[in-house]
Design a protein around this motif. Structure first.
Motif, short mmCIF file in Angstrom:
data_model
loop_
_atom_site.label_atom_id
_atom_site.label_comp_id
_atom_site.label_asym_id
_atom_site.label_seq_id
_atom_site.Cartn_x
_atom_site.Cartn_y
_atom_site.Cartn_z
N GLU A 1 36.34 7.56 -13.20
CA GLU A 1 35.28 8.35 -13.82
C GLU A 1 34.03 7.49 -13.98
OE1 GLU A 1 34.01 11.04 -14.72
OE2 GLU A 1 35.66 12.44 -14.41
N GLY B 1 36.95 12.91 -8.63
CA GLY B 1 36.46 14.04 -9.40
C GLY B 1 35.45 14.92 -8.72
N ASP B 2 35.19 14.69 -7.43
CA ASP B 2 34.23 15.54 -6.72
C ASP B 2 34.52 15.48 -5.23
OD1 ASP B 2 32.11 17.26 -6.36
OD2 ASP B 2 30.69 16.06 -7.54
N THR C 1 44.58 17.50 -14.08
CA THR C 1 44.36 16.06 -14.22
C THR C 1 45.01 15.54 -15.50
OG1 THR C 1 42.26 16.18 -13.01
CG2 THR C 1 42.60 14.26 -14.41
N ARG D 1 37.16 18.60 -15.02
CA ARG D 1 37.49 18.62 -13.60
C ARG D 1 38.19 19.94 -13.23
NH1 ARG D 1 39.44 12.81 -11.15
NH2 ARG D 1 37.69 11.56 -11.91
#
Length: 327
Positions: free
Chosen positions: A166, A267-268, A151, A211
């Motif tokens: 974020e 991020g997930d 990232t 991350r």
């Protein structure tokens, strides 16, 4: 009110917006005319490669800011810190802006300047956000990371197209409030602000550095638009778990591409992101004190309240009943 511009490295938002609303700029400060509302926009240049713009105002009509792609690649990184009690409308391409969040209307957005975007701020609501513009080379030197993840390598690299979102932690929100309260008439205010903005960047990149490192997938404005739409569709009804095949069909992407781009951007994984939002909504509902633990669990789609309790405690360190009594 619609303000449109191209995100070239030499673009000066303050000067152009002042011309658009026909108001003067004095000492890098634009005071919003009474005919339009109240508040101000302030610019601070720490050097040619590191600048910030602070927006604090209430307008009498909606403000739509349209950023058009520069066509120059990643020559500038734009970091957008938005913290407010009102909903933030974000869109890409030419679609109407949609609400970014349901409960926590704060966001951090990191983008290359080759993506177009539209942000809508509603009339008669206090707007508070900070935009950091920084060159990849200067950011690289500032971070001074030897072994960065994919990232951060993407953000600081050359010619990459990206958008990352974020969450905004409480520490970041407090820091933004402190920045807004600085007395700019103080002789050391400029020095102090530079330190605080670097602290903002530290908090953000501390999150981004956590991350998982994966190969970066190229993204364009159309992809970003679809991802935002999918995210909102998923969060629109938290009682129904997301079905990957259905989301992929809506996004007109393969399941693999959707999974990769969603995790890269937010991020997930899709399901983990959904579960996090589900727990945040549960916490909000419990704090309101208008529903029992069972009502909250059932409303969010949990048929097994023991499972709901275990999952909630995993996120917040307290079971739902104890959390509700301490809220």
């Amino acid at each position: 009110m619609i303000f449109s511009f191209s995100a070239t490295p030499d673009f000066d938002f303050l000067t152009r917006f002042a011309q658009y609303i026909q108001a003067p700029v004095r000492n890098d400060l634009l005071v919003i005319p009474e005919r339009l509302g109240e508040g101000y926009i302030r610019k601070l240049s720490f050097n040619q490669e590191f600048k910030i713009t602070l927006h604090r105002y209430t307008l009498q009509e909606d403000l739509i800011i349209k950023r058009n792609a520069s066509g120059l690649g990643n020559e500038l990184i734009t970091i957008f810190f938005y913290s407010n009690e009102q909903a933030l409308g974000i869109a890409f391409n030419d679609s109407p802006p949609v609400l970014f969040s349901q409960r926590d209307d704060s966001a951090i957005q990191v983008t290359s300047n080759d993506l177009s975007s539209t942000i809508r701020f509603p009339a008669n609501h206090h707007v508070h956000y900070v935009v950091v513009a920084i060159s990849p080379a200067y950011l690289t030197a500032l971070l001074a990371i030897d072994n960065s993840n994919s990232t951060i390598r993407t953000i600081t690299g050359s010619g990459n197209s990206f958008i990352f979102f974020e969450s905004m932690a409480a520490e970041t929100k407090l820091l933004l409030k402190n920045i807004a309260a600085v007395n700019m008439n103080d002789n050391l205010s400029h020095f102090y602000m530079q330190i605080k903005v670097q602290e903002l960047l530290y908090l953000l990149f501390h999150q981004l550095a956590a991350r998982e490192s994966n190969v970066h997938q190229s993204i364009n404005s159309a992809d970003a638009e679809r991802l935002l739409y999918i995210r909102n569709e998923m969060l629109n009804d938290l009682s129904v778990p997301p079905v990957l095949s259905e989301l992929a069909q809506i996004a007109a992407m393969s399941e693999t591409k959707l999974k990769q781009l969603f995790k890269q951007t937010f991020g997930d994984t899709i399901y983990n992101y959904y579960q996090q939002a589900r727990m945040e909504e549960a916490a909000f509902m419990l704090k309101q004190g208008k529903r029992s633990v069972a009502e909250v669990g059932y409303e969010l789609g949990f048929s097994n309240l023991s499972h709901f309790s275990r999952l909630f405690e995993k996120h917040y360190g307290l079971n739902p009943k104890r959390f509700s009594t301490q809220a």
